[in-house]
Write a protein that holds these residues in place. Sequence first.
Motif, PDB file in Angstrom:
ATOM      1  N   GLN A  22       0.833  -1.191   0.000  1.00  0.00           N
ATOM      2  CA  GLN A  22       0.000   0.000   0.000  1.00  0.00           C
ATOM      3  C   GLN A  22       0.876   1.251   0.000  1.00  0.00           C
ATOM      4  OE1 GLN A  22      -2.507  -0.108   3.489  1.00  0.00           O
ATOM      5  NE2 GLN A  22      -0.895   0.548   4.870  1.00  0.00           N
ATOM      6  N   VAL A  23       0.407   2.289  -0.671  1.00  0.00           N
ATOM      7  CA  VAL A  23       1.063   3.596  -0.674  1.00  0.00           C
ATOM      8  C   VAL A  23       0.093   4.580  -0.038  1.00  0.00           C
ATOM      9  CG1 VAL A  23       1.981   5.459  -2.095  1.00  0.00           C
ATOM     10  CG2 VAL A  23       2.467   3.074  -2.698  1.00  0.00           C
ATOM     11  N   ILE A  24       0.483   5.160   1.075  1.00  0.00           N
ATOM     12  CA  ILE A  24      -0.390   6.059   1.825  1.00  0.00           C
ATOM     13  C   ILE A  24      -0.338   7.450   1.212  1.00  0.00           C
ATOM     14  CG2 ILE A  24      -0.745   7.165   4.068  1.00  0.00           C
ATOM     15  CD1 ILE A  24       0.378   4.598   5.344  1.00  0.00           C
ATOM     16  N   MET A  25      -1.517   8.024   0.945  1.00  0.00           N
ATOM     17  CA  MET A  25      -1.595   9.348   0.344  1.00  0.00           C
ATOM     18  C   MET A  25      -2.876  10.043   0.776  1.00  0.00           C
ATOM     19  SD  MET A  25      -2.403   8.140  -3.586  1.00  0.00           S
ATOM     20  CE  MET A  25      -0.993   7.035  -3.574  1.00  0.00           C
ATOM     21  N   GLU A  26      -2.899  11.358   0.665  1.00  0.00           N
ATOM     22  CA  GLU A  26      -4.085  12.127   1.034  1.00  0.00           C
ATOM     23  C   GLU A  26      -5.219  11.825   0.054  1.00  0.00           C
ATOM     24  OE1 GLU A  26      -7.019  14.760   1.947  1.00  0.00           O
ATOM     25  OE2 GLU A  26      -6.026  14.929  -0.010  1.00  0.00           O
ATOM     26  N   ALA A  27      -6.446  11.761   0.555  1.00  0.00           N
ATOM     27  CA  ALA A  27      -7.566  11.234  -0.213  1.00  0.00           C
ATOM     28  C   ALA A  27      -7.929  12.055  -1.442  1.00  0.00           C
ATOM     29  CB  ALA A  27      -8.790  11.094   0.696  1.00  0.00           C
ATOM     30  N   ARG A  28      -7.538  13.338  -1.493  1.00  0.00           N
ATOM     31  CA  ARG A  28      -7.885  14.169  -2.650  1.00  0.00           C
ATOM     32  C   ARG A  28      -6.654  14.512  -3.491  1.00  0.00           C
ATOM     33  NH1 ARG A  28     -12.543  16.822  -1.732  1.00  0.00           N
ATOM     34  NH2 ARG A  28     -12.666  16.892  -4.001  1.00  0.00           N
ATOM     35  N   CYS A  29      -5.593  13.755  -3.342  1.00  0.00           N
ATOM     36  CA  CYS A  29      -4.320  14.146  -3.954  1.00  0.00           C
ATOM     37  C   CYS A  29      -4.324  13.953  -5.465  1.00  0.00           C
ATOM     38  CB  CYS A  29      -3.164  13.388  -3.322  1.00  0.00           C
ATOM     39  SG  CYS A  29      -3.112  11.631  -3.738  1.00  0.00           S
ATOM     40  N   HIS A  30      -3.429  14.675  -6.101  1.00  0.00           N
ATOM     41  CA  HIS A  30      -3.278  14.665  -7.555  1.00  0.00           C
ATOM     42  C   HIS A  30      -2.897  13.274  -8.060  1.00  0.00           C
ATOM     43  CE1 HIS A  30      -1.532  15.755 -11.505  1.00  0.00           C
ATOM     44  NE2 HIS A  30      -2.257  16.853 -11.430  1.00  0.00           N
ATOM     45  N   ILE A  31      -2.008  12.591  -7.339  1.00  0.00           N
ATOM     46  CA  ILE A  31      -1.545  11.274  -7.771  1.00  0.00           C
ATOM     47  C   ILE A  31      -2.707  10.301  -7.913  1.00  0.00           C
ATOM     48  CG2 ILE A  31      -0.212   9.241  -7.058  1.00  0.00           C
ATOM     49  CD1 ILE A  31       1.841  11.103  -5.850  1.00  0.00           C
ATOM     50  N   MET A  45      -2.491  15.231   6.326  1.00  0.00           N
ATOM     51  CA  MET A  45      -3.018  14.035   6.975  1.00  0.00           C
ATOM     52  C   MET A  45      -2.620  14.025   8.445  1.00  0.00           C
ATOM     53  SD  MET A  45      -2.120  11.142   4.080  1.00  0.00           S
ATOM     54  CE  MET A  45      -0.397  11.678   3.896  1.00  0.00           C
ATOM     55  N   ASP A  46      -3.517  13.588   9.301  1.00  0.00           N
ATOM     56  CA  ASP A  46      -3.217  13.477  10.723  1.00  0.00           C
ATOM     57  C   ASP A  46      -2.141  12.415  10.944  1.00  0.00           C
ATOM     58  OD1 ASP A  46      -4.043  13.999  13.645  1.00  0.00           O
ATOM     59  OD2 ASP A  46      -4.222  11.815  13.459  1.00  0.00           O
ATOM     60  N   LEU A  47      -1.147  12.726  11.765  1.00  0.00           N
ATOM     61  CA  LEU A  47      -0.038  11.795  11.983  1.00  0.00           C
ATOM     62  C   LEU A  47      -0.507  10.475  12.589  1.00  0.00           C
ATOM     63  CD1 LEU A  47       2.722  14.227  13.316  1.00  0.00           C
ATOM     64  CD2 LEU A  47       2.456  13.316  11.007  1.00  0.00           C
ATOM     65  N   GLN A  48      -1.459  10.553  13.506  1.00  0.00           N
ATOM     66  CA  GLN A  48      -1.958   9.314  14.109  1.00  0.00           C
ATOM     67  C   GLN A  48      -2.714   8.483  13.082  1.00  0.00           C
ATOM     68  OE1 GLN A  48      -1.236   8.178  17.327  1.00  0.00           O
ATOM     69  NE2 GLN A  48      -2.009   6.318  16.330  1.00  0.00           N
ATOM     70  N   LEU A 100       2.080  22.797   3.004  1.00  0.00           N
ATOM     71  CA  LEU A 100       2.503  21.973   4.136  1.00  0.00           C
ATOM     72  C   LEU A 100       3.805  22.558   4.666  1.00  0.00           C
ATOM     73  CD1 LEU A 100       1.911  18.390   2.656  1.00  0.00           C
ATOM     74  CD2 LEU A 100       0.359  19.736   4.103  1.00  0.00           C
ATOM     75  N   THR A 101       3.920  22.719   5.964  1.00  0.00           N
ATOM     76  CA  THR A 101       5.072  23.386   6.569  1.00  0.00           C
ATOM     77  C   THR A 101       6.282  22.462   6.663  1.00  0.00           C
ATOM     78  OG1 THR A 101       4.494  22.705   8.811  1.00  0.00           O
ATOM     79  CG2 THR A 101       3.503  24.768   7.988  1.00  0.00           C
ATOM     80  N   PRO A 102       7.475  23.028   6.830  1.00  0.00           N
ATOM     81  CA  PRO A 102       8.654  22.186   7.068  1.00  0.00           C
ATOM     82  C   PRO A 102       8.482  21.288   8.290  1.00  0.00           C
ATOM     83  CG  PRO A 102       9.339  24.405   6.516  1.00  0.00           C
ATOM     84  CD  PRO A 102       7.848  24.454   6.689  1.00  0.00           C
ATOM     85  N   ALA A 103       7.898  21.818   9.379  1.00  0.00           N
ATOM     86  CA  ALA A 103       7.729  21.022  10.597  1.00  0.00           C
ATOM     87  C   ALA A 103       6.838  19.808  10.342  1.00  0.00           C
ATOM     88  CB  ALA A 103       7.150  21.885  11.709  1.00  0.00           C
ATOM     89  N   TYR A 104       5.758  20.011   9.596  1.00  0.00           N
ATOM     90  CA  TYR A 104       4.868  18.890   9.297  1.00  0.00           C
ATOM     91  C   TYR A 104       5.582  17.866   8.414  1.00  0.00           C
ATOM     92  CZ  TYR A 104       1.031  16.162   7.368  1.00  0.00           C
ATOM     93  OH  TYR A 104       0.228  15.117   6.976  1.00  0.00           O
ATOM     94  N   THR A 105       6.289  18.333   7.405  1.00  0.00           N
ATOM     95  CA  THR A 105       7.002  17.422   6.506  1.00  0.00           C
ATOM     96  C   THR A 105       8.040  16.617   7.269  1.00  0.00           C
ATOM     97  OG1 THR A 105       6.699  19.052   4.740  1.00  0.00           O
ATOM     98  CG2 THR A 105       8.286  17.293   4.342  1.00  0.00           C
ATOM     99  N   GLU A 106       8.751  17.277   8.170  1.00  0.00           N
ATOM    100  CA  GLU A 106       9.745  16.574   8.987  1.00  0.00           C
ATOM    101  C   GLU A 106       9.092  15.533   9.886  1.00  0.00           C
ATOM    102  OE1 GLU A 106      11.658  19.732  11.031  1.00  0.00           O
ATOM    103  OE2 GLU A 106      12.726  20.472   9.253  1.00  0.00           O
ATOM    104  N   ALA A 107       7.922  15.862  10.428  1.00  0.00           N
ATOM    105  CA  ALA A 107       7.224  14.917  11.311  1.00  0.00           C
ATOM    106  C   ALA A 107       6.773  13.680  10.545  1.00  0.00           C
ATOM    107  CB  ALA A 107       6.033  15.607  11.970  1.00  0.00           C
ATOM    108  N   VAL A 108       6.265  13.872   9.345  1.00  0.00           N
ATOM    109  CA  VAL A 108       5.843  12.724   8.534  1.00  0.00           C
ATOM    110  C   VAL A 108       7.061  11.902   8.120  1.00  0.00           C
ATOM    111  CG1 VAL A 108       4.687  11.979   6.418  1.00  0.00           C
ATOM    112  CG2 VAL A 108       3.783  13.916   7.704  1.00  0.00           C
ATOM    113  N   ALA A 109       8.154  12.569   7.805  1.00  0.00           N
ATOM    114  CA  ALA A 109       9.378  11.854   7.430  1.00  0.00           C
ATOM    115  C   ALA A 109       9.876  10.995   8.593  1.00  0.00           C
ATOM    116  CB  ALA A 109      10.451  12.852   7.010  1.00  0.00           C
TER     117      ALA A 109
END
Length: 363
Positions: free
Chosen positions: A94-103, A130-133, A167-176
């Motif tokens: 599975q590849v996790i992605m936001e439900a309305r994303c372009h991909i 997307m919520d981290l949890q 999406l902010t740097p902080a959010y991107t770092e958290a998802v990473a």
Amino acid sequence: MTVASAADRRQQVVWKGPPRLDLRYEVTHRPTQSMWEAMMKVTPGMASSGEDPIVRELEDYVAELTGKEAAMYLPTTTNGTVLACMARDVRGKQVIMEARCHIYWVERLHISHLAGAAPKLIRGDKYGAMDLQAIEDAINETAYGYTPPTGMICLENTHNVYGGTVLTPAYTEAVAKLAHDHGIDLFLDGARVFNSAVALDVPVRALTAPADHLVLSLNKGLGAPLGGVLCGSREFVDEAKVLAKRMGMIAIHKAGLFAAAGMVALKTMYAGLADDHRRARRLAEGLSEIDGLSLDLETVQTNLVRVSTAGTGISALELAHRVAEHGLAIHVMEPDVFKMALCYDVDDAQVDEALAIFAKVLA
């Protein structure tokens, strides 16, 4: 003039030729004169063999800009999303992605068709985050004694469907961090990441470095005539080049011509994105004063404007046909939602003209 499209066949206005005032996308606008001049000065090499110095210069420049070891020049950003999934072997995962994303929506499930992956959709907030949890839960979800393996997590910055939200740097770092804690790669669809960086007043690499690999566009906000760039580790890019050769994505003959325009775009168009954002805000504020149209001004963060027609009593397609009769093209997104994109080729007078057209057809 327009050709009326049957509502049951296609939810867009079909144009016979280029609209007089096209606010559907950035990519239908002309490159700048300096881009054409740069292209005319190039003697192209064989880029697919690494012999074109302008292509190499562009790839090195973008790799440094995004904080990656290597980059590969491609015809489109969609090529990059396909190659990222294929290079990381997400088949059967599975590849996790936001439900309305372009991909997922615009690229017609190419990751399933070409890479064998199963999209796992998580609805984000109004900014596309997307919520981290929720991501954690999706990774660990188990049924019938089975936990589907996760091959990749995808982010989109800016988010197209939500209206160019960032999406902010902080959010991107958290998802990473979350992804890497589970041994999963993070992929960034950064087609409009330059807009996000300008809106947040941060370096591009603050948004791209946390991702393992990413793709960005040279012909959206920056206005180059062709090109996406896939970035990542040297090993990742080398593997992607082999796949690109097999898929017919890397043999851009005379690629140096387009790379030269891309270099002009990278070096001269970035600062102007702030003007596109300013005009988008002015357009949004003007539309919010027209009875029946509604939009969330908090989501007007970059160059895209998402508008609802629900209060007008007519569909977005019907409104698109009405404004088309005055030479204005808009992009229908949903039955009662349309989008507009501002770019370097749209000035203040054209924003005023668009507002006047909307006011006239909705009077």
